[in-house]
Structure formats: C-alpha cells, structure tokens
Motif scaffolding. Structure first.
Motif, mmCIF file in Angstrom:
data_model
loop_
_atom_site.group_PDB
_atom_site.id
_atom_site.type_symbol
_atom_site.label_atom_id
_atom_site.label_comp_id
_atom_site.label_asym_id
_atom_site.label_seq_id
_atom_site.Cartn_x
_atom_site.Cartn_y
_atom_site.Cartn_z
ATOM 1 N N VAL A 34 0.773 -1.166 -0.030
ATOM 2 C CA VAL A 34 0.066 -0.134 0.087
ATOM 3 C C VAL A 34 1.032 1.148 0.040
ATOM 4 C CG1 VAL A 34 -1.913 -0.990 1.187
ATOM 5 C CG2 VAL A 34 -0.012 -0.068 2.482
ATOM 6 N N GLY A 35 0.160 2.512 -0.204
ATOM 7 C CA GLY A 35 0.917 3.631 -0.387
ATOM 8 C C GLY A 35 1.774 4.179 0.901
ATOM 9 N N GLY A 36 1.044 3.743 1.994
ATOM 10 C CA GLY A 36 1.418 4.156 3.273
ATOM 11 C C GLY A 36 0.497 3.678 4.507
ATOM 12 N N VAL A 37 0.948 3.860 5.721
ATOM 13 C CA VAL A 37 0.227 3.605 6.817
ATOM 14 C C VAL A 37 0.421 4.747 7.793
ATOM 15 C CG1 VAL A 37 -0.026 2.074 8.964
ATOM 16 C CG2 VAL A 37 1.021 1.333 6.668
ATOM 17 N N MET A 38 -0.774 4.951 8.320
ATOM 18 C CA MET A 38 -0.703 6.162 9.314
ATOM 19 C C MET A 38 -1.274 5.578 10.613
ATOM 20 S SD MET A 38 -2.310 9.902 8.568
ATOM 21 C CE MET A 38 -4.158 9.478 8.275
ATOM 22 N N ALA A 39 -0.681 5.419 11.524
ATOM 23 C CA ALA A 39 -1.061 5.228 12.928
ATOM 24 C C ALA A 39 -0.986 5.962 13.845
ATOM 25 C CB ALA A 39 -0.027 3.936 13.448
ATOM 26 N N LEU A 40 -2.107 6.411 14.683
ATOM 27 C CA LEU A 40 -2.230 7.418 15.553
ATOM 28 C C LEU A 40 -2.442 6.702 16.734
ATOM 29 C CD1 LEU A 40 -4.340 9.652 13.222
ATOM 30 C CD2 LEU A 40 -1.876 9.397 13.288
ATOM 31 N N GLN A 93 6.080 11.725 15.342
ATOM 32 C CA GLN A 93 5.951 13.100 16.213
ATOM 33 C C GLN A 93 5.196 12.745 17.336
ATOM 34 O OE1 GLN A 93 5.794 13.489 12.157
ATOM 35 N NE2 GLN A 93 4.704 11.617 12.395
ATOM 36 N N ASP A 94 5.345 13.461 18.118
ATOM 37 C CA ASP A 94 4.670 13.549 19.341
ATOM 38 C C ASP A 94 4.434 15.008 19.888
ATOM 39 O OD1 ASP A 94 6.952 14.428 21.440
ATOM 40 O OD2 ASP A 94 7.714 12.596 20.415
ATOM 41 N N TYR A 95 3.195 15.064 20.467
ATOM 42 C CA TYR A 95 2.337 16.330 20.972
ATOM 43 C C TYR A 95 2.339 16.255 22.483
ATOM 44 C CZ TYR A 95 1.997 16.483 15.895
ATOM 45 O OH TYR A 95 2.508 16.280 14.578
ATOM 46 N N PRO A 96 2.204 17.525 23.065
ATOM 47 C CA PRO A 96 1.849 17.306 24.412
ATOM 48 C C PRO A 96 0.233 17.461 24.546
ATOM 49 C CG PRO A 96 2.336 19.740 23.698
ATOM 50 C CD PRO A 96 2.495 18.727 22.544
ATOM 51 N N GLN A 136 -5.833 11.938 21.656
ATOM 52 C CA GLN A 136 -6.733 12.646 20.911
ATOM 53 C C GLN A 136 -6.036 13.017 19.416
ATOM 54 O OE1 GLN A 136 -5.920 15.623 24.148
ATOM 55 N NE2 GLN A 136 -6.820 16.970 22.153
ATOM 56 N N VAL A 137 -6.354 13.852 18.741
ATOM 57 C CA VAL A 137 -5.606 14.299 17.645
ATOM 58 C C VAL A 137 -5.788 15.832 17.695
ATOM 59 C CG1 VAL A 137 -5.556 14.522 14.994
ATOM 60 C CG2 VAL A 137 -6.260 12.569 15.990
ATOM 61 N N CYS A 138 -4.781 16.620 17.488
ATOM 62 C CA CYS A 138 -4.555 17.928 17.519
ATOM 63 C C CYS A 138 -4.423 18.556 16.289
ATOM 64 C CB CYS A 138 -3.472 18.483 18.741
ATOM 65 S SG CYS A 138 -1.906 17.826 17.996
ATOM 66 N N TYR A 139 -4.429 19.972 16.499
ATOM 67 C CA TYR A 139 -4.332 20.676 15.086
ATOM 68 C C TYR A 139 -3.007 20.520 14.670
ATOM 69 C CZ TYR A 139 -3.826 24.718 11.872
ATOM 70 O OH TYR A 139 -3.717 25.486 10.821
ATOM 71 N N GLU A 140 -1.978 20.660 15.381
ATOM 72 C CA GLU A 140 -0.705 20.466 14.618
ATOM 73 C C GLU A 140 -0.376 19.026 13.942
ATOM 74 O OE1 GLU A 140 -0.694 23.740 17.881
ATOM 75 O OE2 GLU A 140 -1.379 21.541 17.724
ATOM 76 N N GLU A 141 -1.185 18.163 14.547
ATOM 77 C CA GLU A 141 -0.836 16.961 14.216
ATOM 78 C C GLU A 141 -1.641 16.794 12.703
ATOM 79 O OE1 GLU A 141 -2.470 12.072 15.493
ATOM 80 O OE2 GLU A 141 -2.561 13.802 16.774
ATOM 81 N N LEU A 142 -2.853 17.407 12.628
ATOM 82 C CA LEU A 142 -3.475 17.369 11.404
ATOM 83 C C LEU A 142 -2.856 18.086 10.544
ATOM 84 C CD1 LEU A 142 -7.354 18.097 12.365
ATOM 85 C CD2 LEU A 142 -6.373 16.106 11.718
ATOM 86 N N GLY A 190 0.288 11.105 21.799
ATOM 87 C CA GLY A 190 0.370 12.204 22.721
ATOM 88 C C GLY A 190 1.228 11.927 23.828
ATOM 89 N N SER A 191 2.030 12.854 24.259
ATOM 90 C CA SER A 191 3.033 12.738 25.384
ATOM 91 C C SER A 191 2.275 12.551 26.637
ATOM 92 C CB SER A 191 4.120 13.725 25.442
ATOM 93 O OG SER A 191 3.491 14.747 25.637
ATOM 94 N N HIS A 192 1.227 12.850 26.652
ATOM 95 C CA HIS A 192 0.248 12.790 28.052
ATOM 96 C C HIS A 192 -0.910 11.825 27.832
ATOM 97 C CE1 HIS A 192 2.788 16.070 29.041
ATOM 98 N NE2 HIS A 192 1.884 17.133 28.373
ATOM 99 N N ASP A 193 -0.652 10.606 26.888
ATOM 100 C CA ASP A 193 -1.898 9.803 26.742
ATOM 101 C C ASP A 193 -2.032 8.895 27.756
ATOM 102 O OD1 ASP A 193 -3.475 7.844 25.805
ATOM 103 O OD2 ASP A 193 -2.850 8.043 23.753
ATOM 104 N N PRO A 194 -3.019 9.144 28.530
ATOM 105 C CA PRO A 194 -3.606 8.024 29.824
ATOM 106 C C PRO A 194 -3.922 6.733 29.279
ATOM 107 C CG PRO A 194 -5.122 9.592 29.363
ATOM 108 C CD PRO A 194 -4.382 10.032 28.351
#
Length: 217
Positions: A132-138, A192-195, A199-205, A164-168
């Motif tokens: 496949v062209g790619g895999v996106m794993a969030l 990439q990781d985000y604070p 969830q999914v954040c704007y910077e991730e989008l 997410g670095s704070h993912d519970p």
C-alpha cells in the motif's frame, strides 16, 4: 463487507484512504477530518471510514460496543486479542481489495487508524501480499510485535506515527515500542509526538496533511 461512511473524491477518484476508528467510536467519528484536511481536489482522494463490529469488551465490564478486538487486560503484552486483530485485519483487507477492484493502485491506498484502528493498520499492512502507499498509525501500539520479523512479507512501507506525550489510555512508550519494532524491521517511520492526551490535535492534522500530500502527489 464492513459497513462504512465515506467522503467522496472531488473529481476523478484516483486514491483511497481507509481510516479505522478507535474503541467505542464509529466511522462517523473521524468523518469530519476528511474535509478539515483540505486536500487538493486533483489528488482524487476518497475517504472510507468503516464501522467496527459490535462486541463485548472485557475491560469495560463486558459492555457491547464497536471494537476491532476484545481487550482483556491493560497489560501491553496481552492487551490486544490476537485472534480478534486477525479477524478485523481480514475484514479490512476486503475493503482494500474492493478499492483495487475499482482500479485504484495499491500505491495510492493509505491505511490509517487511531488507537485500536491503528493496531489493525500496523498488523495488516506488513502482512499484505501487495504494497500500500502508506500507513498512518495514531495514538496506537502493536499487537504481538515479536511476531513481526517472522510474519512480515512487505520489505518496504512508508509509515506515519503520532502520539500524545500525556496519553492516559495508550502510553507513548507503547507507541515508541511499535515504532522501534518497525524501524528494526527496516521500515521508514515518520514519528511525531505532541503535548496532548488520547486525541488528535491541530498540529497533528497539519503534519498528516503534509505527509499525505508528499505520499500521494
């Protein structure tokens, strides 16, 4: 065939993104993202958001909800029911095959998933008979990572991972273990990781859009 909701391609349909939701959600949960990503019409992308089957989930007291597999323990080594993962992967493979039957090239198909959906994406893509062209794993992890070296048949995959670095719910260390396992197998992984939490954040989008543009252009 799994039921799904879709966001139709603008113009000629030449690429497909199959996006798998997380535990207790449905295809509708990520449907708005198709428009939010603002991909150019000339990419010809059709988004497909399948619904997981309804089943009892052990850690939620046996409550019936949409789930790609049962979760019997929060211990990472036993968290994903491997038989359930395999069954859902087979069902998702049928969706991919339907796109191939429409004339969409495998290199123009992206398999994406959030949390449980990401587990399915990471399990299925390396084991497919075609690339496949790619895999996106969030915000996700890997089922039976120790088996990848023996079961993977794809020598090359383009993989985008974010957490997410704070993912519970799914600790970032679980995502990093999946990343390291994939890289050890020789796969190209953009991490990439985000604070943020689960969830999914704007910077991730923004990062997702850039990766999709680079992958499908």
């Amino acid at each position: 065939m799994l039921p799904f909701v879709e966001y139709a391609a603008k113009g000629e349909h030449t690429a497909s993104i199959i996006w798998l939701h997380g535990l207790g959600d449905s295809g509708e949960g990520f449907l708005p993202i198709a428009q939010e990503l603002k991909l150019p019409d000339d990419l010809g992308v059709r988004f497909i958001f399948p619904h997981a089957p309804e089943q009892a989930v052990t850690i939620n007291g046996g409550m019936v909800m949409r789930a790609w597999y049962d979760i019997k323990s929060l211990d990472l080594d036993n968290r994903a029911d491997e038989s359930g993962v395999k069954a859902s992967a087979k069902a998702v493979e049928a969706l991919i095959q339907a796109e191939l039957d429409k004339g969409i090239a495998g290199e123009r198909i992206i398999l994406a998933g959030f949390s449980q959906g990401g587990v399915i994406a990471l399990h299925l893509a390396p084991r497919l008979a075609f690339k496949v062209g790619g895999v996106m794993a969030l915000s996700t992890y890997m089922c039976a990572p120790q088996k990848l070296v023996d079961e993977a048949v794809q020598p090359d995959l383009n993989i985008f991972m974010a957490h997410g670095s704070h993912d519970p719910v799914v600790s970032m260390s679980a995502g990093q273990l999946a990343r390291d396992t994939l890289q050890h197998q020789g796969y190209q992984v953009s991490w990439q990781d985000y604070p943020m939490e689960h969830q999914v954040c704007y910077e991730e989008l923004v990062a997702i859009r850039e990766w999709l543009m680079a992958t499908l252009s």
